[in-house]
Design an enzyme around this catalytic site. Structure first.
Site, mmCIF file in Angstrom:
data_model
loop_
_atom_site.group_PDB
_atom_site.id
_atom_site.type_symbol
_atom_site.label_atom_id
_atom_site.label_comp_id
_atom_site.label_asym_id
_atom_site.label_seq_id
_atom_site.Cartn_x
_atom_site.Cartn_y
_atom_site.Cartn_z
ATOM 1 N N ILE A 17 0.837 -1.193 0.000
ATOM 2 C CA ILE A 17 0.000 0.000 0.000
ATOM 3 C C ILE A 17 0.877 1.251 0.000
ATOM 4 O O ILE A 17 1.754 1.416 0.850
ATOM 5 C CB ILE A 17 -0.939 0.033 1.220
ATOM 6 N N LYS A 18 0.628 2.123 -0.954
ATOM 7 C CA LYS A 18 1.398 3.369 -1.053
ATOM 8 C C LYS A 18 0.581 4.515 -0.469
ATOM 9 O O LYS A 18 -0.573 4.722 -0.839
ATOM 10 C CB LYS A 18 1.762 3.668 -2.506
ATOM 11 N N VAL A 19 1.194 5.243 0.458
ATOM 12 C CA VAL A 19 0.524 6.369 1.117
ATOM 13 C C VAL A 19 1.405 7.611 1.024
ATOM 14 O O VAL A 19 2.632 7.500 0.938
ATOM 15 C CB VAL A 19 0.208 6.064 2.601
#
Length: 218
Positions: free
Chosen positions: A82-84
């Site tokens: 997951i990229k945040v």
């Protein structure tokens, strides 16, 4: 150093995977939009082409909605990362996800201080943008060097994922500094093969071989 492809183009990913050079893939909303395909569909297909991490980015800006989007994204495949964004809410999400065993790539990093915060939040990867850093009058490689020093000082497990890679010198300098990963467009990765002396050597070998009139395969 691990090589990630920064793309959502399936044919490019397949080609790089066949060379054995591909360790993962990074995507973002812009790359998915460029592919012209459904976000979930293309992410699922990419996850099937590599055993390595595939970064899929949330688009929400608040922690609660980021968590809801992450819950959907991480069900796509076991290798989804997951990229945040590097914001307070992004780091809240990073901490919650990593504590739950999910890989997290904290993106849009432009300072060593930001990278320090991401590591303390438990990020799997930190993505400093060297090309964009250079564009704005700063030294992207100095940023990578500073992050490497800080992470080594304190034994952080967060991997430095050099992003916004524009050319082969970015790759070379990242490797010399000791970055863990670099992600680049396929055309940059392919350009690493290029050298005029290699081309000349092949040309000379083939010319000499043709003179023999022989064939290896008969």
């Amino acid at each position: 150093m691990k090589f990630f492809a920064d793309t959502a183009e399936i044919d490019d990913i397949k080609e790089l995977a066949a060379t054995g050079l591909l360790d993962g893939v990074t995507t973002n909303p812009s790359l998915i939009a460029k592919s012209g395909r459904d976000f979930m569909e293309v992410t699922r297909e990419i996850c099937g082409l590599t055993d390595g991490p595939v970064s899929a980015e949330v688009v929400a800006l608040d922690h609660a909605t980021m968590m809801k989007e992450a819950e959907v994204l991480r069900k796509i495949a076991d290798n989804v990362c997951i990229k945040v964004p590097l914001t307070i809410d992004g780091l809240k999400t990073c901490k919650a996800l990593t504590e739950d065993g999910t890989m997290v790539n904290v993106t849009l990093c432009f300072s060593a201080n930001q990278a320090l915060l991401a590591a303390k939040a438990g990020a799997t990867f930190i993505s400093p943008f060297v090309g964009r850093h250079d564009d704005n009058g700063f030294d992207g490689m100095e940023l990578i060097s500073d992050i490497r020093l800080i992470y080594d000082n304190y034994g952080f497990d967060t991997e430095i994922l050099v992003a916004s890679v524009r050319h082969v010198t970015h790759v070379l300098e990242s490797a010399k500094i000791g970055a863990d990963v670099m992600t680049a467009p396929p055309k940059v990765i392919k350009s690493l093969f290029n050298h005029i002396l290699t081309d000349k050597g092949i040309e000379g070998f083939l010319a000499d071989w043709e003179k023999t009139g022989q064939s290896i395969t008969g």
